[in-house]
Design a protein around this motif. Structure first.
Motif, PDB file in Angstrom:
ATOM      1  N   ASP A   1     -56.047 -53.376  55.407  1.00  0.00           N
ATOM      2  CA  ASP A   1     -57.086 -54.198  54.789  1.00  0.00           C
ATOM      3  C   ASP A   1     -56.572 -54.960  53.571  1.00  0.00           C
ATOM      4  OD1 ASP A   1     -58.927 -53.371  56.652  1.00  0.00           O
ATOM      5  OD2 ASP A   1     -59.642 -51.688  55.440  1.00  0.00           O
ATOM      6  N   VAL A   2     -55.495 -54.473  52.986  1.00  0.00           N
ATOM      7  CA  VAL A   2     -54.937 -55.162  51.827  1.00  0.00           C
ATOM      8  C   VAL A   2     -53.532 -55.689  52.123  1.00  0.00           C
ATOM      9  CG1 VAL A   2     -56.301 -53.920  50.109  1.00  0.00           C
ATOM     10  CG2 VAL A   2     -54.143 -52.951  50.872  1.00  0.00           C
ATOM     11  N   GLY A   3     -53.271 -55.913  53.399  1.00  0.00           N
ATOM     12  CA  GLY A   3     -52.010 -56.532  53.788  1.00  0.00           C
ATOM     13  C   GLY A   3     -50.859 -55.579  53.950  1.00  0.00           C
ATOM     14  N   GLY A   4     -51.113 -54.271  54.026  1.00  0.00           N
ATOM     15  CA  GLY A   4     -50.046 -53.302  54.210  1.00  0.00           C
ATOM     16  C   GLY A   4     -49.381 -53.462  55.569  1.00  0.00           C
ATOM     17  N   SER A   5     -48.129 -53.103  55.650  1.00  0.00           N
ATOM     18  CA  SER A   5     -47.399 -53.267  56.905  1.00  0.00           C
ATOM     19  C   SER A   5     -46.824 -51.955  57.416  1.00  0.00           C
ATOM     20  CB  SER A   5     -46.251 -54.273  56.718  1.00  0.00           C
ATOM     21  OG  SER A   5     -45.376 -53.850  55.695  1.00  0.00           O
ATOM     22  N   GLY A   6     -47.303 -50.831  56.880  1.00  0.00           N
ATOM     23  CA  GLY A   6     -46.801 -49.544  57.303  1.00  0.00           C
ATOM     24  C   GLY A   6     -47.566 -48.989  58.483  1.00  0.00           C
ATOM     25  N   SER A   7     -47.156 -47.823  58.932  1.00  0.00           N
ATOM     26  CA  SER A   7     -47.786 -47.183  60.081  1.00  0.00           C
ATOM     27  C   SER A   7     -47.892 -45.685  59.826  1.00  0.00           C
ATOM     28  CB  SER A   7     -46.959 -47.434  61.345  1.00  0.00           C
ATOM     29  OG  SER A   7     -47.390 -46.592  62.395  1.00  0.00           O
ATOM     30  N   LEU A   8     -49.137 -45.166  59.895  1.00  0.00           N
ATOM     31  CA  LEU A   8     -49.328 -43.730  59.765  1.00  0.00           C
ATOM     32  C   LEU A   8     -48.764 -43.014  60.986  1.00  0.00           C
ATOM     33  CD1 LEU A   8     -52.956 -43.554  58.342  1.00  0.00           C
ATOM     34  CD2 LEU A   8     -50.849 -43.059  57.125  1.00  0.00           C
ATOM     35  N   ALA A   9     -48.854 -43.661  62.134  1.00  0.00           N
ATOM     36  CA  ALA A   9     -48.391 -43.033  63.368  1.00  0.00           C
ATOM     37  C   ALA A   9     -46.885 -42.784  63.350  1.00  0.00           C
ATOM     38  CB  ALA A   9     -48.763 -43.904  64.567  1.00  0.00           C
ATOM     39  N   SER A  10     -46.129 -43.768  62.886  1.00  0.00           N
ATOM     40  CA  SER A  10     -44.671 -43.625  62.868  1.00  0.00           C
ATOM     41  C   SER A  10     -44.143 -43.099  61.537  1.00  0.00           C
ATOM     42  CB  SER A  10     -44.002 -44.969  63.177  1.00  0.00           C
ATOM     43  OG  SER A  10     -44.311 -45.914  62.166  1.00  0.00           O
ATOM     44  N   GLY A  11     -45.008 -43.046  60.529  1.00  0.00           N
ATOM     45  CA  GLY A  11     -44.572 -42.584  59.218  1.00  0.00           C
ATOM     46  C   GLY A  11     -43.590 -43.522  58.566  1.00  0.00           C
ATOM     47  N   SER A  12     -43.814 -44.814  58.722  1.00  0.00           N
ATOM     48  CA  SER A  12     -42.874 -45.798  58.181  1.00  0.00           C
ATOM     49  C   SER A  12     -43.627 -46.889  57.445  1.00  0.00           C
ATOM     50  CB  SER A  12     -42.040 -46.421  59.300  1.00  0.00           C
ATOM     51  OG  SER A  12     -42.870 -47.139  60.199  1.00  0.00           O
ATOM     52  N   ILE A  13     -42.909 -47.555  56.566  1.00  0.00           N
ATOM     53  CA  ILE A  13     -43.470 -48.700  55.855  1.00  0.00           C
ATOM     54  C   ILE A  13     -42.371 -49.747  55.697  1.00  0.00           C
ATOM     55  CG2 ILE A  13     -42.978 -47.718  53.572  1.00  0.00           C
ATOM     56  CD1 ILE A  13     -45.720 -49.021  52.763  1.00  0.00           C
ATOM     57  N   ALA A  14     -42.700 -50.989  55.955  1.00  0.00           N
ATOM     58  CA  ALA A  14     -41.677 -52.037  55.993  1.00  0.00           C
ATOM     59  C   ALA A  14     -41.427 -52.664  54.634  1.00  0.00           C
ATOM     60  CB  ALA A  14     -42.086 -53.118  56.995  1.00  0.00           C
TER      61      ALA A  14
END
Length: 353
Positions: free
Chosen positions: A239-252
């Motif tokens: 919602d605030v433009g994040g590019s991470g993923s809870l499923a993969s446990g990663s953030i770009a």
């Protein structure tokens, strides 16, 4: 006369002649190279230069030019008219350290008796040992860059950012922080934006910026909290433009900065000469005599650009193996000869708790 014997096609021979295990040794070397690459985080995140011979390499460092409005009729080349830029220059010399090697010995009788390929296991461990030493050394040099004064007179120093207190400072020894509080995910996000602003003000290119965090801080960027899942304040909130993923446990990315995690970041006091890198030719913390070692007690991460740190490579990762008749076994060695140093302090920021 036929005797019933069969001539086997030896899979380890080169062109069906010579040593029967020659090709097997190449496999060992390849596995070391692969493991070294897979276990490095910092190799692609800094400047590397290869030399064919010699003991050191020069890295030129230049300042910036200035611009002035032109008055018609004036001589641009006349130094009295202040049109000519005096672009400051300096150099950084990085020296090759002693050869760093990892080795093991495999008894021939153990090799024969063993029911699985132990050579691949040994290769993996030798490659990993070198990768850890390489990565850890580069991490230390990035921290040294963040604590260093400008290379060029009038230039910008490195930066040290207290994440919890949200205070940006300059040269530090890593031991003067009385806060020493583990940051939350929200504080880490805010710190990355502060670091991005500092790099902007230091005229560091936006392309190529990165941040390396310890795993415990990296995952706080995703959860947003300190032990509990708080999506609304995490860097992965779409919602605030994040590019991470809870499923993969990663953030770009955060603030245009690529995010990585590593267990190779130092976090203890290694400034004692007794625990120093005695064979390191480069003393990146300036006169401490401890090579790449310093006080990393409060360090939790690095925000930087590849131009901050340089590596000189004389001997790339290489392997050697030799069957020793007198010892009835094979000696395996993996080695390299490189040196590391600070190039542009203004392109590095250390994150401290």
């Amino acid at each position: 006369m036929a005797n019933g014997d069969t001539t086997p096609s030896r899979v380890g021979q080169i062109n069906s002649s010579g040593a029967v295990d020659a090709l097997f040794l190449k496999k060992f070397a390849g596995e070391i190279l692969t493991t070294f690459e897979e276990n490095n985080v910092f190799k692609s995140l800094h400047t590397m230069r290869t030399i064919e011979n010699g003991k050191s390499a020069q890295f030129p460092v230049t300042g910036i030019a200035s611009a002035s409005y032109y008055t018609p009729g004036q001589n641009i080349a006349d130094s009295g008219n202040s049109y000519l830029s005096d672009i400051k220059k300096n150099e950084v010399v990085i020296t090759i350290d002693d050869v760093l090697l990892a080795s093991t010995f495999l008894s021939s009788i153990d090799d024969v008796k063993n029911h699985y390929d132990i050579r691949s296991v040994y290769a993996n461990e030798l490659g990993k040992a070198l990768a850890v030493r390489f990565d850890t050394a580069i991490a230390k040099v990035f921290i040294a860059a963040a604590r260093s004064a400008a290379t060029i007179t009038g230039g910008k120093d490195g930066g040290v950012l207290d994440v919890s207190a949200h205070v940006m400072g300059n040269v530090s020894d890593g031991s003067d922080d009385s806060d020493n509080t583990d940051p939350t995910g929200a504080e880490l996000v805010a710190a990355l934006f502060t670091a991005a602003q500092a790099l902007d003000e230091n005229d560091v290119p936006a392309d190529g910026r990165f941040c390396v965090l310890r795993p415990q801080e990296y995952y706080k960027l995703i959860t947003g909290g300190s032990g509990s899942l708080v999506i609304s304040t995490s860097a992965s909130n779409k919602d605030v433009g994040g590019s991470g993923s809870l499923a993969s446990g990663s953030i770009a990315q955060v603030a245009g900065i690529d995010i990585y995690k590593s267990t190779h970041l130092p976090s203890t006091n290694l400034s004692s000469t007794a625990t120093g890198d005695g064979a390191a030719s480069n003393d990146v913390f300036g006169g401490s005599g401890s090579g790449y070692n310093g006080n990393f007690t409060n360090s939790i991460g690095i925000v930087a650009h590849p131009s901050a740190v340089g590596t000189v490579k004389l001997l790339d990762l290489a392997t050697e193996s030799e069957y020793q008749i007198e010892r009835q076994g094979t000696l395996f060695i993996a080695k390299y000869a490189m040196g590391h140093g600070v190039l542009r302090p203004e392109a590095a920021i250390e994150l401290q708790k």
